[in-house]
Scaffold this motif. Structure first.
Motif, PDB file in Angstrom:
ATOM      1  N   LEU A 180     102.422  25.459  20.258  1.00 41.10           N
ATOM      2  CA  LEU A 180     103.870  25.350  18.914  1.00 41.10           C
ATOM      3  C   LEU A 180     103.944  24.617  18.106  1.00 41.10           C
ATOM      4  CD1 LEU A 180     106.842  27.518  18.253  1.00 41.10           C
ATOM      5  CD2 LEU A 180     107.802  25.923  20.178  1.00 41.10           C
ATOM      6  N   TYR A 181     103.932  24.654  16.717  1.00 36.12           N
ATOM      7  CA  TYR A 181     103.856  23.659  15.756  1.00 36.12           C
ATOM      8  C   TYR A 181     104.734  23.534  15.154  1.00 36.12           C
ATOM      9  CZ  TYR A 181     102.679  20.137  12.163  1.00 36.12           C
ATOM     10  OH  TYR A 181     102.500  19.380  11.733  1.00 36.12           O
ATOM     11  N   VAL A 182     106.304  22.212  15.514  1.00 37.02           N
ATOM     12  CA  VAL A 182     107.464  22.816  14.558  1.00 37.02           C
ATOM     13  C   VAL A 182     107.344  21.675  13.750  1.00 37.02           C
ATOM     14  CG1 VAL A 182     109.806  22.260  15.352  1.00 37.02           C
ATOM     15  CG2 VAL A 182     108.358  23.157  16.790  1.00 37.02           C
ATOM     16  N   ASP A 183     107.395  22.079  12.637  1.00 38.37           N
ATOM     17  CA  ASP A 183     107.810  20.388  11.268  1.00 38.37           C
ATOM     18  C   ASP A 183     108.706  21.054   9.972  1.00 38.37           C
ATOM     19  OD1 ASP A 183     107.217  18.619   8.990  1.00 38.37           O
ATOM     20  OD2 ASP A 183     105.712  18.020  10.415  1.00 38.37           O
ATOM     21  N   ASP A 184     109.678  20.849   9.556  1.00 39.76           N
ATOM     22  CA  ASP A 184     110.229  20.791   8.143  1.00 39.76           C
ATOM     23  C   ASP A 184     109.584  21.139   7.038  1.00 39.76           C
ATOM     24  OD1 ASP A 184     110.496  18.280   8.792  1.00 39.76           O
ATOM     25  OD2 ASP A 184     112.344  17.863   7.382  1.00 39.76           O
ATOM     26  N   GLU A 185     108.291  20.530   7.279  1.00 36.11           N
ATOM     27  CA  GLU A 185     107.602  20.761   6.325  1.00 36.11           C
ATOM     28  C   GLU A 185     107.205  21.880   6.177  1.00 36.11           C
ATOM     29  OE1 GLU A 185     106.284  16.861   4.561  1.00 36.11           O
ATOM     30  OE2 GLU A 185     106.858  16.389   6.338  1.00 36.11           O
ATOM     31  N   VAL A 223     101.780  29.398  16.465  1.00 36.92           N
ATOM     32  CA  VAL A 223     102.949  29.616  15.876  1.00 36.92           C
ATOM     33  C   VAL A 223     103.206  28.421  15.556  1.00 36.92           C
ATOM     34  CG1 VAL A 223     105.274  30.952  16.947  1.00 36.92           C
ATOM     35  CG2 VAL A 223     103.318  31.620  17.907  1.00 36.92           C
ATOM     36  N   GLY A 224     104.013  28.427  14.623  1.00 34.97           N
ATOM     37  CA  GLY A 224     104.476  27.802  13.906  1.00 34.97           C
ATOM     38  C   GLY A 224     105.449  28.099  12.866  1.00 34.97           C
ATOM     39  N   THR A 225     106.811  26.815  12.703  1.00 35.56           N
ATOM     40  CA  THR A 225     108.197  26.992  12.872  1.00 35.56           C
ATOM     41  C   THR A 225     108.272  25.627  11.933  1.00 35.56           C
ATOM     42  OG1 THR A 225     110.018  27.942  12.967  1.00 35.56           O
ATOM     43  CG2 THR A 225     109.113  26.757  14.833  1.00 35.56           C
ATOM     44  N   THR A 226     109.278  25.845  11.182  1.00 33.91           N
ATOM     45  CA  THR A 226     109.900  24.884  10.339  1.00 33.91           C
ATOM     46  C   THR A 226     111.435  24.780  10.991  1.00 33.91           C
ATOM     47  OG1 THR A 226     111.216  26.365   8.186  1.00 33.91           O
ATOM     48  CG2 THR A 226     108.826  25.279   7.735  1.00 33.91           C
ATOM     49  N   ASN A 227     112.003  25.320  11.299  1.00 37.63           N
ATOM     50  CA  ASN A 227     113.131  25.422  12.349  1.00 37.63           C
ATOM     51  C   ASN A 227     112.813  24.765  13.576  1.00 37.63           C
ATOM     52  OD1 ASN A 227     115.566  26.697  13.892  1.00 37.63           O
ATOM     53  ND2 ASN A 227     116.334  27.035  11.371  1.00 37.63           N
ATOM     54  N   THR A 285     105.206  18.495  17.661  1.00 37.11           N
ATOM     55  CA  THR A 285     106.300  18.909  17.513  1.00 37.11           C
ATOM     56  C   THR A 285     107.129  17.256  16.121  1.00 37.11           C
ATOM     57  OG1 THR A 285     109.208  18.567  17.001  1.00 37.11           O
ATOM     58  CG2 THR A 285     107.708  17.902  18.650  1.00 37.11           C
ATOM     59  N   ASP A 286     107.289  17.347  14.671  1.00 34.37           N
ATOM     60  CA  ASP A 286     107.695  16.250  14.165  1.00 34.37           C
ATOM     61  C   ASP A 286     109.094  15.046  14.875  1.00 34.37           C
ATOM     62  OD1 ASP A 286     107.611  14.302  12.068  1.00 34.37           O
ATOM     63  OD2 ASP A 286     108.963  15.755  10.626  1.00 34.37           O
ATOM     64  N   GLN A 287     108.838  14.505  14.697  1.00 33.74           N
ATOM     65  CA  GLN A 287     109.849  13.089  15.291  1.00 33.74           C
ATOM     66  C   GLN A 287     111.514  13.718  14.219  1.00 33.74           C
ATOM     67  OE1 GLN A 287     111.408  12.242  17.608  1.00 33.74           O
ATOM     68  NE2 GLN A 287     113.206  10.383  16.945  1.00 33.74           N
ATOM     69  N   THR A 288     111.018  13.924  13.239  1.00 36.14           N
ATOM     70  CA  THR A 288     112.509  13.784  11.889  1.00 36.14           C
ATOM     71  C   THR A 288     112.015  14.817  11.536  1.00 36.14           C
ATOM     72  OG1 THR A 288     112.066  10.928  11.959  1.00 36.14           O
ATOM     73  CG2 THR A 288     113.462  12.182  10.092  1.00 36.14           C
ATOM     74  N   MET A 289     113.474  15.854  11.924  1.00 36.42           N
ATOM     75  CA  MET A 289     113.873  16.917  11.630  1.00 36.42           C
ATOM     76  C   MET A 289     115.668  17.840  11.890  1.00 36.42           C
ATOM     77  SD  MET A 289     110.509  19.623  13.714  1.00 36.42           S
ATOM     78  CE  MET A 289     112.138  18.825  14.601  1.00 36.42           C
ATOM     79  N   PRO A 290     115.259  18.034  10.620  1.00 33.21           N
ATOM     80  CA  PRO A 290     117.426  18.912  10.816  1.00 33.21           C
ATOM     81  C   PRO A 290     117.662  19.253  12.389  1.00 33.21           C
ATOM     82  CG  PRO A 290     116.453  20.182   8.400  1.00 33.21           C
ATOM     83  CD  PRO A 290     115.099  19.381  10.089  1.00 33.21           C
ATOM     84  N   ASP A 291     118.817  19.195  12.859  1.00 33.90           N
ATOM     85  CA  ASP A 291     119.268  20.047  13.396  1.00 33.90           C
ATOM     86  C   ASP A 291     119.155  19.633  15.116  1.00 33.90           C
ATOM     87  OD1 ASP A 291     120.521  22.298  12.192  1.00 33.90           O
ATOM     88  OD2 ASP A 291     118.346  23.018  12.199  1.00 33.90           O
ATOM     89  N   ILE A 292     117.693  19.718  15.846  1.00 39.16           N
ATOM     90  CA  ILE A 292     117.001  18.967  16.568  1.00 39.16           C
ATOM     91  C   ILE A 292     116.042  17.980  16.370  1.00 39.16           C
ATOM     92  CG2 ILE A 292     116.195  19.315  19.184  1.00 39.16           C
ATOM     93  CD1 ILE A 292     117.473  22.074  18.831  1.00 39.16           C
ATOM     94  N   THR A 293     116.282  17.030  17.192  1.00 42.87           N
ATOM     95  CA  THR A 293     114.571  15.673  16.693  1.00 42.87           C
ATOM     96  C   THR A 293     113.351  15.575  17.529  1.00 42.87           C
ATOM     97  OG1 THR A 293     116.019  14.491  18.670  1.00 42.87           O
ATOM     98  CG2 THR A 293     116.699  13.919  15.842  1.00 42.87           C
ATOM     99  N   GLY A 294     113.219  15.824  17.369  1.00 41.98           N
ATOM    100  CA  GLY A 294     111.703  15.520  18.060  1.00 41.98           C
ATOM    101  C   GLY A 294     111.171  15.625  19.078  1.00 41.98           C
ATOM    102  N   GLU A 295     112.201  14.157  20.115  1.00 44.10           N
ATOM    103  CA  GLU A 295     112.538  13.818  20.777  1.00 44.10           C
ATOM    104  C   GLU A 295     113.248  14.770  21.953  1.00 44.10           C
ATOM    105  OE1 GLU A 295     114.455  10.133  22.818  1.00 44.10           O
ATOM    106  OE2 GLU A 295     114.600  10.157  20.860  1.00 44.10           O
ATOM    107  N   ALA A 296     114.562  15.732  21.234  1.00 38.98           N
ATOM    108  CA  ALA A 296     115.695  16.026  21.887  1.00 38.98           C
ATOM    109  C   ALA A 296     114.883  16.756  22.186  1.00 38.98           C
ATOM    110  CB  ALA A 296     116.867  16.134  20.795  1.00 38.98           C
ATOM    111  N   LEU A 297     113.777  17.964  21.210  1.00 40.38           N
ATOM    112  CA  LEU A 297     113.129  18.874  21.719  1.00 40.38           C
ATOM    113  C   LEU A 297     112.814  18.541  22.907  1.00 40.38           C
ATOM    114  CD1 LEU A 297     113.503  21.795  20.092  1.00 40.38           C
ATOM    115  CD2 LEU A 297     111.602  20.757  18.434  1.00 40.38           C
ATOM    116  N   THR A 298     111.463  17.801  22.750  1.00 41.46           N
ATOM    117  CA  THR A 298     110.378  17.816  23.638  1.00 41.46           C
ATOM    118  C   THR A 298     111.467  17.764  25.449  1.00 41.46           C
ATOM    119  OG1 THR A 298     109.742  16.498  22.464  1.00 41.46           O
ATOM    120  CG2 THR A 298     108.908  16.442  25.191  1.00 41.46           C
TER     121      THR A 298
END
Length: 120
Positions: free
Chosen positions: A1-6, A25-29, A49-62
């Protein structure tokens, strides 16, 4: 799963990894990523996952991913962060830390290293 807001980065990384045989599977959200993971946690072998994202940071997502599946390997990526660096990521139990701009070779090496560490 790849997560990045770009969106462009998600598309490029997905294509690169798919070309190497990975099912990506990739998502920007980040919220959508968490919902997908919660719905089918065994579908995923790795989170990037990227660290700096809207809604939930990578750290919190982890942290949320690990509440569902404590064993899920995670690679955290960031361009620059006052919040987390390589040492901080390691202290959080992150399996690998990558700096952006993300080179395909560096990412692939990080993925292989994480899988090799988990296998041993």
């Amino acid at each position: 799963l790849y997560v990045d807001d770009e969106p462009d980065l998600v598309d490029v990384i997905r294509e690169i990894l798919a070309g190497l045989g990975y099912d990506v599977v990739g998502t920007t959200n980040s919220t959508e990523a968490l919902e997908m993971f919660r719905a089918k946690p065994d579908r995923f072998a790795l989170i990037i996952t990227d660290q700096t994202m809207p809604d939930i940071t990578g750290e919190a997502l982890t942290k949320e991913f690990r509440r569902v599946r404590p064993d899920i390997p995670v690679i955290l990526c960031t361009g620059f962060s006052h919040v987390v660096d390589g040492d901080g990521a390691k202290a959080m139990g992150i399996d690998a830390f990558c700096l952006k701009p993300l080179g395909a070779r560096d990412l692939v090496l990080a993925i292989r290293r994480v899988f090799a560490q988990r296998a041993s």
